[in-house]
Design a protein around this motif. Sequence first.
Motif, PDB file in Angstrom:
ATOM      1  N   MET A   1      53.444 -38.744 -27.347  1.00  0.00           N
ATOM      2  CA  MET A   1      54.325 -38.465 -28.480  1.00  0.00           C
ATOM      3  C   MET A   1      55.396 -39.520 -28.594  1.00  0.00           C
ATOM      4  O   MET A   1      55.800 -40.096 -27.602  1.00  0.00           O
ATOM      5  CB  MET A   1      55.012 -37.121 -28.283  1.00  0.00           C
ATOM      6  CG  MET A   1      54.224 -35.969 -28.815  1.00  0.00           C
ATOM      7  SD  MET A   1      55.209 -34.493 -28.720  1.00  0.00           S
ATOM      8  CE  MET A   1      56.341 -34.723 -30.083  1.00  0.00           C
ATOM      9  N   PHE A   2      55.834 -39.763 -29.806  1.00  0.00           N
ATOM     10  CA  PHE A   2      56.912 -40.710 -30.000  1.00  0.00           C
ATOM     11  C   PHE A   2      57.622 -40.384 -31.315  1.00  0.00           C
ATOM     12  O   PHE A   2      57.166 -39.542 -32.081  1.00  0.00           O
ATOM     13  CB  PHE A   2      56.400 -42.148 -29.989  1.00  0.00           C
ATOM     14  CG  PHE A   2      55.243 -42.409 -30.911  1.00  0.00           C
ATOM     15  CD1 PHE A   2      53.938 -42.210 -30.479  1.00  0.00           C
ATOM     16  CD2 PHE A   2      55.455 -42.842 -32.212  1.00  0.00           C
ATOM     17  CE1 PHE A   2      52.859 -42.450 -31.323  1.00  0.00           C
ATOM     18  CE2 PHE A   2      54.380 -43.094 -33.058  1.00  0.00           C
ATOM     19  CZ  PHE A   2      53.082 -42.886 -32.614  1.00  0.00           C
ATOM     20  N   VAL A  14      56.478 -37.738 -34.360  1.00  0.00           N
ATOM     21  CA  VAL A  14      55.263 -38.272 -34.983  1.00  0.00           C
ATOM     22  C   VAL A  14      54.401 -37.156 -35.566  1.00  0.00           C
ATOM     23  O   VAL A  14      53.635 -37.371 -36.500  1.00  0.00           O
ATOM     24  CB  VAL A  14      54.474 -39.109 -33.953  1.00  0.00           C
ATOM     25  CG1 VAL A  14      53.912 -38.232 -32.843  1.00  0.00           C
ATOM     26  CG2 VAL A  14      53.338 -39.880 -34.605  1.00  0.00           C
ATOM     27  N   ASP A  15      54.540 -35.923 -35.062  1.00  0.00           N
ATOM     28  CA  ASP A  15      53.715 -34.826 -35.558  1.00  0.00           C
ATOM     29  C   ASP A  15      54.019 -34.462 -37.012  1.00  0.00           C
ATOM     30  O   ASP A  15      53.241 -33.777 -37.656  1.00  0.00           O
ATOM     31  CB  ASP A  15      53.897 -33.582 -34.677  1.00  0.00           C
ATOM     32  CG  ASP A  15      53.406 -33.844 -33.270  1.00  0.00           C
ATOM     33  OD1 ASP A  15      52.374 -34.513 -33.140  1.00  0.00           O
ATOM     34  OD2 ASP A  15      54.075 -33.397 -32.320  1.00  0.00           O
ATOM     35  N   TYR A  19      48.931 -40.318 -39.873  1.00  0.00           N
ATOM     36  CA  TYR A  19      48.554 -41.716 -39.722  1.00  0.00           C
ATOM     37  C   TYR A  19      47.504 -42.047 -40.774  1.00  0.00           C
ATOM     38  O   TYR A  19      46.571 -41.280 -40.983  1.00  0.00           O
ATOM     39  CB  TYR A  19      47.976 -41.912 -38.320  1.00  0.00           C
ATOM     40  CG  TYR A  19      47.421 -43.284 -38.050  1.00  0.00           C
ATOM     41  CD1 TYR A  19      48.283 -44.364 -37.887  1.00  0.00           C
ATOM     42  CD2 TYR A  19      46.049 -43.492 -37.933  1.00  0.00           C
ATOM     43  CE1 TYR A  19      47.776 -45.623 -37.618  1.00  0.00           C
ATOM     44  CE2 TYR A  19      45.544 -44.750 -37.663  1.00  0.00           C
ATOM     45  CZ  TYR A  19      46.407 -45.811 -37.512  1.00  0.00           C
ATOM     46  OH  TYR A  19      45.899 -47.055 -37.246  1.00  0.00           O
ATOM     47  N   VAL A  46      43.826 -53.533 -33.130  1.00  0.00           N
ATOM     48  CA  VAL A  46      44.447 -54.413 -32.131  1.00  0.00           C
ATOM     49  C   VAL A  46      45.089 -53.624 -30.990  1.00  0.00           C
ATOM     50  O   VAL A  46      45.549 -52.494 -31.184  1.00  0.00           O
ATOM     51  CB  VAL A  46      45.540 -55.309 -32.756  1.00  0.00           C
ATOM     52  CG1 VAL A  46      44.927 -56.321 -33.695  1.00  0.00           C
ATOM     53  CG2 VAL A  46      46.594 -54.473 -33.451  1.00  0.00           C
ATOM     54  N   ALA A  47      45.082 -54.234 -29.799  1.00  0.00           N
ATOM     55  CA  ALA A  47      45.908 -53.737 -28.702  1.00  0.00           C
ATOM     56  C   ALA A  47      47.148 -54.610 -28.726  1.00  0.00           C
ATOM     57  O   ALA A  47      47.184 -55.680 -28.136  1.00  0.00           O
ATOM     58  CB  ALA A  47      45.170 -53.850 -27.382  1.00  0.00           C
ATOM     59  N   GLN A  50      50.742 -53.587 -34.458  1.00  0.00           N
ATOM     60  CA  GLN A  50      49.877 -53.287 -35.602  1.00  0.00           C
ATOM     61  C   GLN A  50      50.733 -52.842 -36.781  1.00  0.00           C
ATOM     62  O   GLN A  50      51.633 -52.025 -36.631  1.00  0.00           O
ATOM     63  CB  GLN A  50      48.906 -52.165 -35.192  1.00  0.00           C
ATOM     64  CG  GLN A  50      48.096 -51.593 -36.320  1.00  0.00           C
ATOM     65  CD  GLN A  50      47.006 -50.649 -35.819  1.00  0.00           C
ATOM     66  OE1 GLN A  50      45.960 -51.079 -35.338  1.00  0.00           O
ATOM     67  NE2 GLN A  50      47.257 -49.358 -35.921  1.00  0.00           N
ATOM     68  N   ARG A  68      53.954 -50.972 -35.032  1.00  0.00           N
ATOM     69  CA  ARG A  68      53.950 -50.236 -33.776  1.00  0.00           C
ATOM     70  C   ARG A  68      53.112 -51.007 -32.774  1.00  0.00           C
ATOM     71  O   ARG A  68      52.084 -51.580 -33.120  1.00  0.00           O
ATOM     72  CB  ARG A  68      53.355 -48.843 -34.014  1.00  0.00           C
ATOM     73  CG  ARG A  68      53.219 -47.979 -32.771  1.00  0.00           C
ATOM     74  CD  ARG A  68      52.698 -46.598 -33.157  1.00  0.00           C
ATOM     75  NE  ARG A  68      51.396 -46.695 -33.797  1.00  0.00           N
ATOM     76  CZ  ARG A  68      50.238 -46.399 -33.180  1.00  0.00           C
ATOM     77  NH1 ARG A  68      50.230 -45.986 -31.945  1.00  0.00           N
ATOM     78  NH2 ARG A  68      49.087 -46.528 -33.831  1.00  0.00           N
ATOM     79  N   THR A  70      50.513 -50.765 -30.186  1.00  0.00           N
ATOM     80  CA  THR A  70      49.534 -49.725 -29.835  1.00  0.00           C
ATOM     81  C   THR A  70      49.342 -49.607 -28.323  1.00  0.00           C
ATOM     82  O   THR A  70      48.708 -48.675 -27.856  1.00  0.00           O
ATOM     83  CB  THR A  70      48.159 -49.999 -30.479  1.00  0.00           C
ATOM     84  OG1 THR A  70      47.699 -51.276 -30.046  1.00  0.00           O
ATOM     85  CG2 THR A  70      48.231 -49.973 -31.983  1.00  0.00           C
ATOM     86  N   ARG A  71      49.887 -50.574 -27.554  1.00  0.00           N
ATOM     87  CA  ARG A  71      49.772 -50.466 -26.091  1.00  0.00           C
ATOM     88  C   ARG A  71      50.842 -49.542 -25.526  1.00  0.00           C
ATOM     89  O   ARG A  71      50.690 -48.965 -24.453  1.00  0.00           O
ATOM     90  CB  ARG A  71      49.900 -51.840 -25.433  1.00  0.00           C
ATOM     91  CG  ARG A  71      48.736 -52.767 -25.752  1.00  0.00           C
ATOM     92  CD  ARG A  71      49.084 -54.192 -25.428  1.00  0.00           C
ATOM     93  NE  ARG A  71      50.251 -54.636 -26.183  1.00  0.00           N
ATOM     94  CZ  ARG A  71      50.721 -55.878 -26.159  1.00  0.00           C
ATOM     95  NH1 ARG A  71      50.148 -56.799 -25.421  1.00  0.00           N
ATOM     96  NH2 ARG A  71      51.765 -56.215 -26.872  1.00  0.00           N
ATOM     97  N   THR A  72      51.976 -49.422 -26.240  1.00  0.00           N
ATOM     98  CA  THR A  72      53.087 -48.627 -25.713  1.00  0.00           C
ATOM     99  C   THR A  72      53.527 -47.521 -26.675  1.00  0.00           C
ATOM    100  O   THR A  72      54.328 -46.668 -26.306  1.00  0.00           O
ATOM    101  CB  THR A  72      54.316 -49.525 -25.479  1.00  0.00           C
ATOM    102  OG1 THR A  72      54.655 -50.118 -26.747  1.00  0.00           O
ATOM    103  CG2 THR A  72      54.019 -50.627 -24.473  1.00  0.00           C
ATOM    104  N   ASN A  73      53.025 -47.546 -27.902  1.00  0.00           N
ATOM    105  CA  ASN A  73      53.462 -46.651 -28.983  1.00  0.00           C
ATOM    106  C   ASN A  73      54.927 -46.866 -29.364  1.00  0.00           C
ATOM    107  O   ASN A  73      55.545 -45.998 -29.986  1.00  0.00           O
ATOM    108  CB  ASN A  73      53.228 -45.181 -28.631  1.00  0.00           C
ATOM    109  CG  ASN A  73      51.760 -44.834 -28.668  1.00  0.00           C
ATOM    110  OD1 ASN A  73      50.968 -45.541 -29.291  1.00  0.00           O
ATOM    111  ND2 ASN A  73      51.387 -43.777 -27.983  1.00  0.00           N
TER     112      ASN A  73
END
Lengths: 102, 404
Positions: A1-2, A14-15, A19, A46-47, A50, A68, A70-73
């Motif tokens: 979650m973030f 984020v809920d 997306y 992508v990692a 993004q 964002r 995507t490796r760490t959110n």
Amino acid sequence: MFLLACPHCGPRSVDEFKYQGEVTRRPPERPTLRELTDYVYFRDNVAGVQREWWYHGTGCGLWFVAERDTRTNEVLRTEIPEPSRGRTPAPVEAAVPDTPAV
Amino acid sequence: MKDIFRVSRMWRPRGELKKRYDVVVIGGGSHGLATAYYLAKNHGVKDVAVLEKSYIGSGASGRNTTIIRSNYRTPEGAAFYSRSVKLYEQLSADLDFNLMFSQHGHLTLAHSERAMVTMQERAEVNQLLGIDSRVVYPEEIARLCPQINLGPRQTWPIQGALYHAPGGIIRHDAVVWGLARGADRAGVEIHPYTEVTGIERTSGRATAVETNRGRVEADVVVSAVAGWSTLVCGLAGVRLPITTHILQAFVTEPVKPFLDVIIVSAQMHVYVSQTDRGEFLIGAEIEPYTTYKSIGTFPFLEYSARHTLELFPQLERLRVLRTWTGLCDLSPDYSPILGRTEVENFHVSAGWGTYGFKAAPIVGTTLAKLVATGETPDLIAPFALERFHTDELVSELAAAAVSH
């Protein structure tokens, strides 16, 4: 979650958001089948950082763009995108279960 | 007798990487190891290296919810998974290793008339292909699974279910270890902690891989890396129609045997089984956003626990023992991407979303045949990457959208 900062409402869980897929480039005016399917199905995924569409579904209903990692959110920034000249970048259907892709 | 307590290595410790192999398989999970195993066993191709960036079975193979079934919606999918179930049924004997496969039956609940129609469609596709699968109604559900709460006070009343008797659960780590041991005994080299950092191409053909332990030449390269598929295939210049998401699951503390069938509810995004250790194993839906960060979320626990209690109120005092996540490579049509790519001699097993584990033996046999003979087996022809370029999708949404 973030947390994601809606440009209109501020930071929210984020809920609250839906997306809507990475930001893609529109195909040419009269695309070949290959150009069209590239646009519809293929993704960079992508990692790293993004650019992606979000929709504040249970909030104000705003569509906006976030950057964002995507490796760490970690969300680096969010913004309401400028309409591009001539053609508006249309949001992409996300390949998530509640929106059948086919 | 004392030998049964002796600890022995199941496969050789990794040696030096050779300069060249006939086949390099990227990914030491169930798919990669099955491909290597069947290459050696069925085709006598033994000069094979399996490269794994972490330990063997560290990815999706060790994180799934171990359900094996074949009651899919499309004829292509159902035929494919049906062959996989048959291979799984013989795999313990083949590998001489007990995989603890128990086929206790699988119930996919329907909570609406529309869902009942989908179940009927699936049952008919399945029956045409000779798969044991039929629609059952609440009276029979009560007989098959007396533990389940069939009402009267339910949020989503159960109208019926698709009953798939051969569906079952298996010991997932044992599948990985058994395949690794089988491959190793046949002469395959297994290289854990060997990360592929580049794939060399010469005139449209994969010729070598660069790793953190040096460069390795190969006649054929196979990528079987699930959630990392976009990145690994990207090294070879192959773009994929895939997005990477996390899927979560949790287990409760172990209790006495209570539930033998597997219960799935697409409506409630939950699937429940009891493992041989007595833990209740509960999985849910992928997180909707793409991410490579494998960390769980609290809302997942909250809603999947709530939904599980709708089905089994008896579990209310059980405590959660642990939760985990894994990376899933979702394809747009919920069918896999299997076989050739536009780079010659670079084959792929990807797009497995949340249902790859149940396909390991059939992926292994078909990919091994492709690698050894250069011919794509008919069974996997519909799943070629090419279908996204020609827009001929195989939509498995009806049977795979709930992640099990």
